[in-house]
Design an enzyme around this catalytic site. Structure first.
Site, PDB file in Angstrom:
ATOM      1  N   LEU A  10       0.823  -1.208   0.000  1.00  0.00           N
ATOM      2  CA  LEU A  10       0.000   0.000   0.000  1.00  0.00           C
ATOM      3  C   LEU A  10       0.862   1.265   0.000  1.00  0.00           C
ATOM      4  O   LEU A  10       0.557   2.239  -0.700  1.00  0.00           O
ATOM      5  CB  LEU A  10      -0.945  -0.021   1.207  1.00  0.00           C
ATOM      6  N   ASN A  96      -6.069  -2.168   8.130  1.00  0.00           N
ATOM      7  CA  ASN A  96      -7.350  -2.874   8.130  1.00  0.00           C
ATOM      8  C   ASN A  96      -7.742  -3.207   9.560  1.00  0.00           C
ATOM      9  O   ASN A  96      -6.904  -3.197  10.463  1.00  0.00           O
ATOM     10  CB  ASN A  96      -7.204  -4.198   7.372  1.00  0.00           C
ATOM     11  N   ALA A 122      -3.575  -3.387  -3.729  1.00  0.00           N
ATOM     12  CA  ALA A 122      -2.222  -3.418  -4.314  1.00  0.00           C
ATOM     13  C   ALA A 122      -1.522  -4.670  -3.810  1.00  0.00           C
ATOM     14  O   ALA A 122      -1.739  -5.102  -2.683  1.00  0.00           O
ATOM     15  CB  ALA A 122      -1.451  -2.175  -3.885  1.00  0.00           C
ATOM     16  N   LYS A 178     -16.026  -2.117   6.986  1.00  0.00           N
ATOM     17  CA  LYS A 178     -14.983  -2.945   6.363  1.00  0.00           C
ATOM     18  C   LYS A 178     -14.652  -4.134   7.263  1.00  0.00           C
ATOM     19  O   LYS A 178     -14.397  -5.241   6.782  1.00  0.00           O
ATOM     20  CB  LYS A 178     -13.748  -2.070   6.110  1.00  0.00           C
TER      21      LYS A 178
HETATM   22  P1  NAD Z   1       2.849  -4.993   3.561  1.00  0.00           P
HETATM   23  O1  NAD Z   1       3.252  -6.100   4.471  1.00  0.00           O
HETATM   24  O2  NAD Z   1       3.039  -5.166   2.099  1.00  0.00           O
HETATM   25  O3  NAD Z   1       3.595  -3.648   3.978  1.00  0.00           O
HETATM   26  C1  NAD Z   1       3.901  -3.284   5.296  1.00  0.00           C
HETATM   27  C2  NAD Z   1       5.305  -2.685   5.289  1.00  0.00           C
HETATM   28  O4  NAD Z   1       5.579  -2.117   6.547  1.00  0.00           O
HETATM   29  C3  NAD Z   1       6.414  -3.726   5.024  1.00  0.00           C
HETATM   30  O5  NAD Z   1       7.229  -3.281   3.966  1.00  0.00           O
HETATM   31  C4  NAD Z   1       7.194  -3.752   6.321  1.00  0.00           C
HETATM   32  O6  NAD Z   1       8.572  -4.012   6.143  1.00  0.00           O
HETATM   33  C5  NAD Z   1       6.958  -2.329   6.821  1.00  0.00           C
HETATM   34  N1  NAD Z   1       7.228  -2.161   8.255  1.00  0.00           N
HETATM   35  C6  NAD Z   1       6.968  -3.008   9.288  1.00  0.00           C
HETATM   36  N2  NAD Z   1       7.400  -2.473  10.445  1.00  0.00           N
HETATM   37  C7  NAD Z   1       7.947  -1.254  10.135  1.00  0.00           C
HETATM   38  C8  NAD Z   1       8.572  -0.231  10.909  1.00  0.00           C
HETATM   39  N3  NAD Z   1       8.747  -0.364  12.220  1.00  0.00           N
HETATM   40  N4  NAD Z   1       8.992   0.887  10.267  1.00  0.00           N
HETATM   41  C9  NAD Z   1       8.841   1.024   8.931  1.00  0.00           C
HETATM   42  N5  NAD Z   1       8.257   0.067   8.141  1.00  0.00           N
HETATM   43  C10 NAD Z   1       7.828  -1.043   8.750  1.00  0.00           C
HETATM   44  O7  NAD Z   1       1.322  -4.688   3.873  1.00  0.00           O
HETATM   45  P2  NAD Z   1       0.281  -3.893   2.944  1.00  0.00           P
HETATM   46  O8  NAD Z   1      -0.424  -4.845   2.068  1.00  0.00           O
HETATM   47  O9  NAD Z   1       0.934  -2.710   2.356  1.00  0.00           O
HETATM   48  O10 NAD Z   1      -0.788  -3.445   4.050  1.00  0.00           O
HETATM   49  C11 NAD Z   1      -0.494  -2.431   4.998  1.00  0.00           C
HETATM   50  C12 NAD Z   1      -1.771  -2.121   5.775  1.00  0.00           C
HETATM   51  O11 NAD Z   1      -2.737  -1.598   4.864  1.00  0.00           O
HETATM   52  C13 NAD Z   1      -2.433  -3.379   6.378  1.00  0.00           C
HETATM   53  O12 NAD Z   1      -3.035  -3.066   7.584  1.00  0.00           O
HETATM   54  C14 NAD Z   1      -3.496  -3.747   5.365  1.00  0.00           C
HETATM   55  O13 NAD Z   1      -4.575  -4.463   5.920  1.00  0.00           O
HETATM   56  C15 NAD Z   1      -3.928  -2.371   4.883  1.00  0.00           C
HETATM   57  N6  NAD Z   1      -4.510  -2.389   3.537  1.00  0.00           N
HETATM   58  C16 NAD Z   1      -3.780  -2.894   2.507  1.00  0.00           C
HETATM   59  C17 NAD Z   1      -4.347  -2.903   1.236  1.00  0.00           C
HETATM   60  C18 NAD Z   1      -3.594  -3.455   0.051  1.00  0.00           C
HETATM   61  O14 NAD Z   1      -4.183  -3.496  -1.039  1.00  0.00           O
HETATM   62  N7  NAD Z   1      -2.360  -3.870   0.151  1.00  0.00           N
HETATM   63  C19 NAD Z   1      -5.642  -2.390   1.041  1.00  0.00           C
HETATM   64  C20 NAD Z   1      -6.340  -1.877   2.148  1.00  0.00           C
HETATM   65  C21 NAD Z   1      -5.750  -1.868   3.398  1.00  0.00           C
HETATM   66  O1  KPL Z   2     -10.266  -6.540   2.065  1.00  0.00           O
HETATM   67  C1  KPL Z   2     -10.168  -7.684   1.677  1.00  0.00           C
HETATM   68  C2  KPL Z   2      -8.930  -8.400   2.062  1.00  0.00           C
HETATM   69  O2  KPL Z   2      -8.516  -9.315   1.356  1.00  0.00           O
HETATM   70  O3  KPL Z   2      -8.354  -8.021   3.094  1.00  0.00           O
HETATM   71  C3  KPL Z   2     -11.292  -8.333   0.890  1.00  0.00           C
HETATM   72  C4  KPL Z   2     -12.477  -7.369   0.816  1.00  0.00           C
HETATM   73  C5  KPL Z   2     -11.726  -9.615   1.551  1.00  0.00           C
HETATM   74  C6  KPL Z   2     -10.918  -8.552  -0.549  1.00  0.00           C
HETATM   75  O4  KPL Z   2     -10.012  -9.582  -0.739  1.00  0.00           O
END
Ligand code: NAD
Ligand code: KPL
Length: 297
Positions: A10, A96, A122, A178
């Site tokens: 993200l 999340n 992403a 969500k």
């Molecule tokens: P990810 O694991 O890809 O990224 C998290 C990053 O944080 C990693 O690169 C990790 O090394 C870094 N990190 C951990 N501890 C750290 C610290 N102390 N200092 C600096 N960096 C640190 O996860 P993500 O998929 O990017 O998701 C991040 C958050 O966003 C989650 O809570 C997820 O549920 C939420 N989210 C993600 C998406 C998505 O599409 N990826 C969509 C909605 C919400």
């Molecule tokens: O937000 C999601 C997740 O995977 O964390 C859903 C809505 C379930 C889509 O995959």
């Protein structure tokens, strides 16, 4: 300048979409990386391009900080860097689930802390490739009192990404919406090791989803989230499961990669909330315990 803490999926999405030169990653304490972070960025429409994002320098003063770590890492990640930044810098939490946002707001109540709920998607199929897999909406709203006056400014700043962003005064309500979806899809996909749509056919899902939705309905009522019938909650969960039928959920992806899941901030949060409120939550407990067992194997 916009600072991003957490250079994962993200964080890299925001970094690639915000105007070049307006964004930098925030290094962990003790880490003083020199080279920019460089990766291939595959947008939803258009050609793949290279994103090259610098690290924030000590002389840079970010107008806003996006925190894109996993929920379980968030408090420690912020604690490690927050003293570098003025008390007026807005901090937007993108995690999340629920629980981590409240912990951050309780620890730094005088800072402008905001939370976001996003349906952008992403992922990183390879370490140097970031794919913008799905687009949607992002709502941002205040978690602490001083954040309210900064809301419109941060929405405007982030809108330069081209994503659809809305100010939301009642961000907790968005996060709950969500949470319901994540609680009803993510643990089942992780336990059954299947894409989102496939859970609907399994006995584990069919035998427990009504119980889960009763728990969600009671918890929402007791938390001031209004009257939502278990039937309406189940319908919402299943609409998203159908719409995202071929997706691998974030929790299944974490399990497949051997990473800590966010179960403690989804069904685990609901289980704990039930204990605090005197509401029985056996399905949330069962799902949390079973995902913990999966991960510790
Ligand atoms: P990810 O694991 O890809 O990224 C998290 C990053 O944080 C990693 O690169 C990790 O090394 C870094 N990190 C951990 N501890 C750290 C610290 N102390 N200092 C600096 N960096 C640190 O996860 P993500 O998929 O990017 O998701 C991040 C958050 O966003 C989650 O809570 C997820 O549920 C939420 N989210 C993600 C998406 C998505 O599409 N990826 C969509 C909605 C919400
Ligand atoms: O937000 C999601 C997740 O995977 O964390 C859903 C809505 C379930 C889509 O995959």
């Amino acid at each position: 300048m916009i600072g991003i803490l957490g250079a994962g999926s993200l964080g890299r999405l925001w970094a690639a979409l915000l105007p070049v030169g307006s964004v930098a990653f925030i290094a962990r304490p003790g880490g003083s990386p020199e080279a920019d972070i460089s990766y291939r960025f595959r947008p939803i429409n258009g050609r793949e391009l290279i994103a090259r994002i610098p690290w924030l320098r000590a002389s840079d003063d970010p107008g806003v900080i996006l925190v894109t770590t996993k929920a379980g890492d968030t408090v420690d990640a912020i604690a490690g860097v927050i003293d570098q930044f003025p008390g007026t810098t807005p901090i937007i939490l993108f995690q999340n689930g629920l629980g981590s946002q409240q912990r951050v707001a309780a620890r730094w109540p005088d800072r402008p802390i905001l939370a976001a709920s996003t349906t952008e998607g992403a992922n990183r199929p390879e370490p140097d490739l970031l794919v913008h897999a799905g687009t949607g909406d992002t709502w941002i709203g205040p978690m602490t009192e001083s954040a309210g006056s900064q809301l419109n400014t941060v929405v405007e700043l982030l809108s330069a990404s081209g994503l659809t962003i809305h100010p939301e005064q009642d961000i907790l309500q968005r996060l709950w919406q969500k949470l319901v979806i994540n609680a009803g899809i993510n643990p089942y996909t992780a336990l059954l090791d299947c894409p989102n749509g496939d859970i609907l056919a399994f006995p584990l899902y069919r035998d427990t989803i009504d119980g889960l939705c009763h728990e969600l309905s009671a918890l929402m009522r007791a938390s001031g989230q209004g009257e939502q019938t278990p039937e309406a909650l189940r319908e919402r969960i299943e609409t998203v499961a159908h719409k995202t039928a071929r997706n691998t959920s974030s929790m299944r992806a974490d399990v497949l990669k051997g990473r800590t899941t966010e179960i403690n901030f989804i069904n685990g949060y609901l289980w704990k909330l039930g204990k605090d409120l005197g509401i029985r939550t056996p399905v949330n407990q069962m799902l949390t315990e079973r995902v913990h067992q999966l991960w510790s194997r």
